[in-house]
Design an enzyme around this catalytic site. Sequence first.
Site, PDB file in Angstrom:
ATOM      1  N   ASP A 192      -2.589 -28.803 -60.764  1.00 47.82           N
ATOM      2  CA  ASP A 192      -2.246 -27.510 -60.162  1.00 47.82           C
ATOM      3  C   ASP A 192      -1.638 -26.631 -61.253  1.00 47.82           C
ATOM      4  OD1 ASP A 192      -2.934 -28.910 -57.865  1.00 47.82           O
ATOM      5  OD2 ASP A 192      -1.243 -28.166 -56.690  1.00 47.82           O
TER       6      ASP A 192
ATOM      7  N   LYS B 184      -4.675 -21.579 -54.886  1.00 49.81           N
ATOM      8  CA  LYS B 184      -3.431 -21.995 -54.234  1.00 49.81           C
ATOM      9  C   LYS B 184      -2.461 -20.829 -54.200  1.00 49.81           C
ATOM     10  CE  LYS B 184       0.439 -25.238 -55.006  1.00 49.81           C
ATOM     11  NZ  LYS B 184       0.931 -26.334 -55.858  1.00 49.81           N
TER      12      LYS B 184
ATOM     13  N   LYS C 145      -5.596 -23.863 -50.885  1.00 47.59           N
ATOM     14  CA  LYS C 145      -4.378 -24.642 -50.694  1.00 47.59           C
ATOM     15  C   LYS C 145      -3.219 -23.693 -50.407  1.00 47.59           C
ATOM     16  CE  LYS C 145      -1.114 -27.828 -52.952  1.00 47.59           C
ATOM     17  NZ  LYS C 145      -0.877 -28.736 -54.099  1.00 47.59           N
TER      18      LYS C 145
END
Length: 221
Positions: A91, A153, A182
């Site tokens: 991430d 995300k 996400k």
Amino acid sequence: MTNKEILSHIDHTLLKQFATWEEIKVICDDAITYETASVCIPPSYVKKIKETYGEQLNICTVIGFPLGYNTTAVKVFEAVDAVKNGASEIDMVINITALKNKDYDLVQNEISEIKQAIGDKILKVIVETCFLTEAEKVKVCELVTNAKADYIKTSTGFGTAGATITDIRLFKANIGPDVKMKAAGGVKSVDDLIAFINEGCARIGTSSAVKLLKGEAVSGY
């Protein structure tokens, strides 16, 4: 939606800068017991978790976290090192200042370089929506799509706000068909978990899901 279905979408997360090994182990044990999608933990713990738990866990870690303004070379090194140590998912935080400066090539190329460097490992791109205008959110959807990242995300959980349904709907309207979503930060109830999943989030990053589903009180992100 069953608890098991909800937990299969959860990146069980502990990213506090003072997280101890004992606390990390609790997160890992919970992830195995409740079959979460992954654990998301600081890079410094990746190797130890891999050595301790082996293939029992899907390990996710963070790169350029939480501010995103590391140079591309540093982020690439971090990502490769994390994969070498046992991470399967990365991430990364975008260079938010570059986005603000309309240096779109830098933002897109950086994402692309990291994706190429980690090969078939999953790359999720944190865009930190709380700092972006509507137009910047739309533009970053394009950049993430063009760079062939696996996920977009919303948040680090360290910014001024977390995920919103409004931002997820905006993502859904502007990302390419191969990009998943996400949500992270601000997920404070079971209803929140279900709402984000129903809106199309393949993953939710939270430290609270297990406690929420057990009926325990939670606070913060």
